[in-house]
Structure formats: structure tokens, C-alpha cells
Design a protein around this motif. Structure first.
Motif, PDB file in Angstrom:
ATOM      1  N   THR A 191      30.674  34.978  -4.180  1.00 31.27           N
ATOM      2  CA  THR A 191      30.926  34.763  -5.602  1.00 31.27           C
ATOM      3  C   THR A 191      32.280  34.095  -5.815  1.00 31.27           C
ATOM      4  OG1 THR A 191      31.995  36.914  -5.831  1.00 31.27           O
ATOM      5  CG2 THR A 191      29.594  36.835  -6.167  1.00 31.27           C
ATOM      6  N   ASP A 192      32.523  33.672  -7.048  1.00 38.00           N
ATOM      7  CA  ASP A 192      33.831  33.098  -7.376  1.00 38.00           C
ATOM      8  C   ASP A 192      34.942  34.133  -7.188  1.00 38.00           C
ATOM      9  OD1 ASP A 192      32.691  30.661  -7.982  1.00 38.00           O
ATOM     10  OD2 ASP A 192      32.630  31.007 -10.144  1.00 38.00           O
ATOM     11  N   VAL A 193      34.640  35.394  -7.473  1.00 34.38           N
ATOM     12  CA  VAL A 193      35.624  36.452  -7.278  1.00 34.38           C
ATOM     13  C   VAL A 193      36.029  36.544  -5.807  1.00 34.38           C
ATOM     14  CG1 VAL A 193      36.008  38.955  -7.369  1.00 34.38           C
ATOM     15  CG2 VAL A 193      34.883  37.802  -9.280  1.00 34.38           C
ATOM     16  N   MET A 194      35.045  36.480  -4.913  1.00 33.77           N
ATOM     17  CA  MET A 194      35.339  36.553  -3.482  1.00 33.77           C
ATOM     18  C   MET A 194      36.114  35.318  -3.011  1.00 33.77           C
ATOM     19  SD  MET A 194      34.248  39.443  -2.137  1.00 33.77           S
ATOM     20  CE  MET A 194      35.052  40.141  -3.596  1.00 33.77           C
ATOM     21  N   ARG A 195      35.779  34.165  -3.558  1.00 36.23           N
ATOM     22  CA  ARG A 195      36.525  32.953  -3.203  1.00 36.23           C
ATOM     23  C   ARG A 195      37.990  33.077  -3.621  1.00 36.23           C
ATOM     24  NH1 ARG A 195      33.759  27.988  -2.166  1.00 36.23           N
ATOM     25  NH2 ARG A 195      31.514  28.273  -1.914  1.00 36.23           N
ATOM     26  N   ARG A 196      38.218  33.685  -4.761  1.00 38.09           N
ATOM     27  CA  ARG A 196      39.609  33.873  -5.189  1.00 38.09           C
ATOM     28  C   ARG A 196      40.345  34.862  -4.283  1.00 38.09           C
ATOM     29  NH1 ARG A 196      37.155  33.588 -10.358  1.00 38.09           N
ATOM     30  NH2 ARG A 196      37.295  35.846 -10.737  1.00 38.09           N
ATOM     31  N   GLN A 197      39.623  35.806  -3.715  1.00 37.41           N
ATOM     32  CA  GLN A 197      40.259  36.734  -2.784  1.00 37.41           C
ATOM     33  C   GLN A 197      40.722  35.997  -1.519  1.00 37.41           C
ATOM     34  OE1 GLN A 197      41.055  39.396  -4.069  1.00 37.41           O
ATOM     35  NE2 GLN A 197      39.436  40.877  -4.500  1.00 37.41           N
ATOM     36  N   VAL A 242      34.277  29.593   3.697  1.00 34.68           N
ATOM     37  CA  VAL A 242      35.350  29.153   2.812  1.00 34.68           C
ATOM     38  C   VAL A 242      36.667  29.376   3.546  1.00 34.68           C
ATOM     39  CG1 VAL A 242      36.526  29.550   0.622  1.00 34.68           C
ATOM     40  CG2 VAL A 242      34.042  29.684   0.740  1.00 34.68           C
ATOM     41  N   LEU A 243      37.410  28.312   3.746  1.00 35.83           N
ATOM     42  CA  LEU A 243      38.674  28.368   4.486  1.00 35.83           C
ATOM     43  C   LEU A 243      39.830  28.082   3.549  1.00 35.83           C
ATOM     44  CD1 LEU A 243      40.234  28.392   7.276  1.00 35.83           C
ATOM     45  CD2 LEU A 243      39.955  25.895   7.234  1.00 35.83           C
ATOM     46  N   ALA A 244      40.858  28.914   3.617  1.00 34.89           N
ATOM     47  CA  ALA A 244      42.083  28.686   2.855  1.00 34.89           C
ATOM     48  C   ALA A 244      43.248  28.573   3.832  1.00 34.89           C
ATOM     49  CB  ALA A 244      42.329  29.822   1.866  1.00 34.89           C
ATOM     50  N   VAL A 245      44.029  27.506   3.659  1.00 38.21           N
ATOM     51  CA  VAL A 245      45.167  27.225   4.532  1.00 38.21           C
ATOM     52  C   VAL A 245      46.446  27.277   3.703  1.00 38.21           C
ATOM     53  CG1 VAL A 245      46.224  25.556   6.098  1.00 38.21           C
ATOM     54  CG2 VAL A 245      43.721  25.740   5.965  1.00 38.21           C
ATOM     55  N   PRO A 246      47.440  28.057   4.136  1.00 39.02           N
ATOM     56  CA  PRO A 246      48.693  28.132   3.382  1.00 39.02           C
ATOM     57  C   PRO A 246      49.400  26.786   3.319  1.00 39.02           C
ATOM     58  CG  PRO A 246      48.545  29.915   4.989  1.00 39.02           C
ATOM     59  CD  PRO A 246      47.449  28.952   5.303  1.00 39.02           C
ATOM     60  N   GLU A 247      50.223  26.626   2.303  1.00 37.44           N
ATOM     61  CA  GLU A 247      51.022  25.409   2.188  1.00 37.44           C
ATOM     62  C   GLU A 247      52.149  25.444   3.211  1.00 37.44           C
ATOM     63  OE1 GLU A 247      53.631  24.902  -1.278  1.00 37.44           O
ATOM     64  OE2 GLU A 247      52.598  22.993  -1.634  1.00 37.44           O
ATOM     65  N   GLY A 248      52.488  24.285   3.758  1.00 36.89           N
ATOM     66  CA  GLY A 248      53.592  24.203   4.708  1.00 36.89           C
ATOM     67  C   GLY A 248      53.097  24.017   6.124  1.00 36.89           C
ATOM     68  N   GLU A 249      53.975  24.293   7.071  1.00 38.82           N
ATOM     69  CA  GLU A 249      53.643  24.110   8.471  1.00 38.82           C
ATOM     70  C   GLU A 249      53.371  25.449   9.137  1.00 38.82           C
ATOM     71  OE1 GLU A 249      56.562  21.866  10.551  1.00 38.82           O
ATOM     72  OE2 GLU A 249      56.534  20.187   9.137  1.00 38.82           O
ATOM     73  N   VAL A 257      42.744  32.021   6.233  1.00 33.17           N
ATOM     74  CA  VAL A 257      41.691  32.966   5.847  1.00 33.17           C
ATOM     75  C   VAL A 257      40.351  32.247   5.824  1.00 33.17           C
ATOM     76  CG1 VAL A 257      40.920  34.642   4.143  1.00 33.17           C
ATOM     77  CG2 VAL A 257      43.355  34.199   4.408  1.00 33.17           C
ATOM     78  N   LEU A 258      39.376  32.829   6.488  1.00 29.91           N
ATOM     79  CA  LEU A 258      38.038  32.243   6.546  1.00 29.91           C
ATOM     80  C   LEU A 258      37.005  33.293   6.188  1.00 29.91           C
ATOM     81  CD1 LEU A 258      36.085  29.952   7.272  1.00 29.91           C
ATOM     82  CD2 LEU A 258      36.227  30.697   9.663  1.00 29.91           C
ATOM     83  N   MET A 259      36.182  32.985   5.197  1.00 28.14           N
ATOM     84  CA  MET A 259      35.095  33.879   4.789  1.00 28.14           C
ATOM     85  C   MET A 259      33.756  33.202   5.093  1.00 28.14           C
ATOM     86  SD  MET A 259      34.143  35.430   1.017  1.00 28.14           S
ATOM     87  CE  MET A 259      35.479  36.619   1.003  1.00 28.14           C
ATOM     88  N   PRO A 260      33.032  33.674   6.119  1.00 25.77           N
ATOM     89  CA  PRO A 260      31.726  33.082   6.427  1.00 25.77           C
ATOM     90  C   PRO A 260      30.669  33.540   5.437  1.00 25.77           C
ATOM     91  CG  PRO A 260      32.143  34.942   7.874  1.00 25.77           C
ATOM     92  CD  PRO A 260      33.389  34.766   7.041  1.00 25.77           C
ATOM     93  N   ASP A 261      29.702  32.662   5.150  1.00 26.26           N
ATOM     94  CA  ASP A 261      28.619  33.044   4.245  1.00 26.26           C
ATOM     95  C   ASP A 261      27.519  33.726   5.046  1.00 26.26           C
ATOM     96  OD1 ASP A 261      26.732  33.410   2.335  1.00 26.26           O
ATOM     97  OD2 ASP A 261      26.584  31.304   1.719  1.00 26.26           O
ATOM     98  N   THR A 274      47.877  27.075  -1.683  1.00 28.66           N
ATOM     99  CA  THR A 274      46.956  26.976  -0.560  1.00 28.66           C
ATOM    100  C   THR A 274      45.981  25.829  -0.784  1.00 28.66           C
ATOM    101  OG1 THR A 274      45.341  28.475  -1.565  1.00 28.66           O
ATOM    102  CG2 THR A 274      47.045  29.472  -0.205  1.00 28.66           C
ATOM    103  N   THR A 275      45.321  25.424   0.303  1.00 31.47           N
ATOM    104  CA  THR A 275      44.231  24.459   0.242  1.00 31.47           C
ATOM    105  C   THR A 275      42.949  25.188   0.596  1.00 31.47           C
ATOM    106  OG1 THR A 275      45.678  22.643   0.913  1.00 31.47           O
ATOM    107  CG2 THR A 275      43.306  22.316   1.162  1.00 31.47           C
ATOM    108  N   VAL A 276      41.965  25.178  -0.295  1.00 28.78           N
ATOM    109  CA  VAL A 276      40.719  25.900  -0.097  1.00 28.78           C
ATOM    110  C   VAL A 276      39.573  24.908   0.034  1.00 28.78           C
ATOM    111  CG1 VAL A 276      39.164  27.668  -0.980  1.00 28.78           C
ATOM    112  CG2 VAL A 276      41.615  27.825  -1.457  1.00 28.78           C
TER     113      VAL A 276
END
Length: 246
Positions: free
Chosen positions: A49-55, A26-33, A66-70, A4-6
Motif C-alpha cells: 500500500t501507499d502507507v507501506m511505501r511511505r514506511q 520498492v527500494l529507497a536510497v538515502p541522499e549522499g554517498e 531499504v528494500l520491500m519485496p512484493d 531519499t530516492t524511491v
């Protein structure tokens, strides 16, 4: 899981009345199309936290935007925790505008299918439960989020819900059974499970919160990682989202 790209993304452009100034996520985008189904993730009471970012990264690896707003961006942890919990109870307030800004951001992306779920941990789990009704989400994942006292009133025609609780969390005795019974009564698709050897925050891959209070939370909440329960819960979440967000 795919790579993914975070990245951190600016959400202030949504300009929704009442939202936090300077809101980001924090936005994570899967690899590919794409396009992919999307999930708004709401963090636990200790914030971004870093733990939440890894989630965030973990769920994106299963094929979701996946998007996690602060939710604590405007004032920090101490200032925002109380106001955020009050927002859960009342169903209104700045935190809800911030969650809606995240949902709107995902919905507007060309790589989103239009199907959007919400997933939360602890405090965020309570958000996910309340958000299951009338907030535009297609599925919700509630992870050790305490059900409100007026559960029948709050859960008005909710979307499908997958929920996970730990039996060692003394503050949530009966929560899983209560939620499952109400969803069954309403005929809502659901998967609710309580893990006998797990407690609060069992989905985390590392302890969170101030070190000074961890011994206390371990006793009262049974707090801490439980890899076995976490693996099973993630499998259930992915299967449930796969069915209702695909």
C-alpha cells in the motif's frame, strides 16, 4: 532525516529456486554517498500500500538502504495472504525465497556495508521474528508480529531483536512479555516494549485495509495510527539498528 530516492526495482534476476516470477521491490536510497547498512522491510497483510511505501521512505531517511519485496506479486492479495501466513508457520515456501532474494540484492550492492537487518509490520513482523534465526540478518525489528507457539524452538540463536506491541490488540495479549522472557533467557540483545494506549498497526500514518472491516479491527485489534507511540517506537528502532547495524 535526509532526502531519499524511491524506485521500483526488478528482483527477478536473482533467479533463486522457488522465488516468485516477476518479483520486484520498492527500494529507497538515502541522499549522499554510501555505503549504508541495509534493511529488508516486509509489509503488513494488506500488501504494498501507499502507507507501506511511505514506511520504506521513512526508514531510508534515517540512513538505511531499504528494500520491500512484493510478496503478493504472484497472485495478488486474496490468493497470497493464506500461503504467506503458512510460510511463516512452516519456515519455508515461496515467500521466504522472495525475502532471501531481497536480502541477496542488497548484499550485492556496492553501496551496502554488508550489514543487513529485517523489519516487518503485522504479518511482516511475524516474518521478521522467524527470520531472526539462521536467515543471515544482523538485527530484526518486530512490530506487532505474533510470536509462534513454539517460540523457544523457532528462536534458535537469534540476532538482536527490537519489538513493539500495542496493549489494545486483544489478539496479542502477553506477546511482548513472552518474547522478552525468551530473549532474556537466551541472553540475546533486545528491546521489547508494549504501548498501553496503542493497538495493532499503530506505526502506520493512516488507516489501512478495506473500509468495511475497519470498525471491527478497531474493536478487536485496536487498529489504527497512534502518532505518540509511533514516534517513540521509531526512535527505539533507529537507536537499536544504529547499534547493531552500524
Amino acid at each position: 532525516m535526509s532526502a531519499t530516492t524511491v524506485t521500483d526495482v526488478d528482483l527477478s534476476g536473482a533467479a533463486l529456486p522457488g522465488m516468485s516470477p516477476g518479483l520486484y521491490g520498492v527500494l529507497a536510497v538515502p541522499e549522499g554517498e554510501g555505503p549504508w547498512p541495509a534493511v529488508v522491510m516486509v509489509f503488513e497483510a494488506f500488501g504494498m500500500t501507499d502507507v507501506m511505501r511511505r514506511q520504506v521512505d521513512r526508514l531510508a531517511g534515517a540512513g538505511y538502504l531499504v528494500l520491500m519485496p512484493d510478496l503478493f506479486v504472484d497472485g495478488g492479495l486474496r490468493h497470497c495472504v493464506r500461503a504467506t501466513f503458512q510460510a511463516i508457520t512452516s519456515g519455508e515456501g515461496r515467500a521466504w525465497h522472495d525475502v532471501e532474494a531481497a536480502r541477496a540484492y542488497l548484499a550485492a550492492r556496492d553501496d551496502c556495508t554488508g550489514k543487513i537487518g529485517i523489519l516487518g509490520f503485522c504479518m511482516g513482523g511475524a516474518f521478521a521474528l522467524v527470520a531472526a534465526s539462521g536467515r543471515g540478518f544482523d538485527a530484526a525489528s518486530v512490530n506487532y508480529g505474533p510470536p509462534p507457539r513454539d517460540l523457544q524452538k523457532v528462536l534458535s540463536d537469534p540476532c538482536p531483536i527490537v519489538a513493539s506491541y500495542g496493549a489494545r490488540d486483544l489478539t496479542q495479549r502477553g506477546a511482548a512479555a513472552k518474547l522478552a522472557a525468551e530473549l532474556t533467557r537466551q541472553g540475546v540483545a533486545h528491546d521489547v516494549k508494549q504501548y498501553a494506549r496503542a493497538g495493532h498497526s499503530f506505526l502506520n500514518d493512516a488507516p489501512t485495509g478495506p473500509r468495511a472491516i475497519r470498525p471491527l479491527t478497531a474493536v478487536i485489534l485496536g487498529a489504527g495510527p497512534n502518532p505518540e507511540a509511533a514516534a517513540d517506537a521509531w526512535q527505539r528502532i533507529e537507536a537499536f539498528f544504529g547499534e547493531h547495524l552500524a
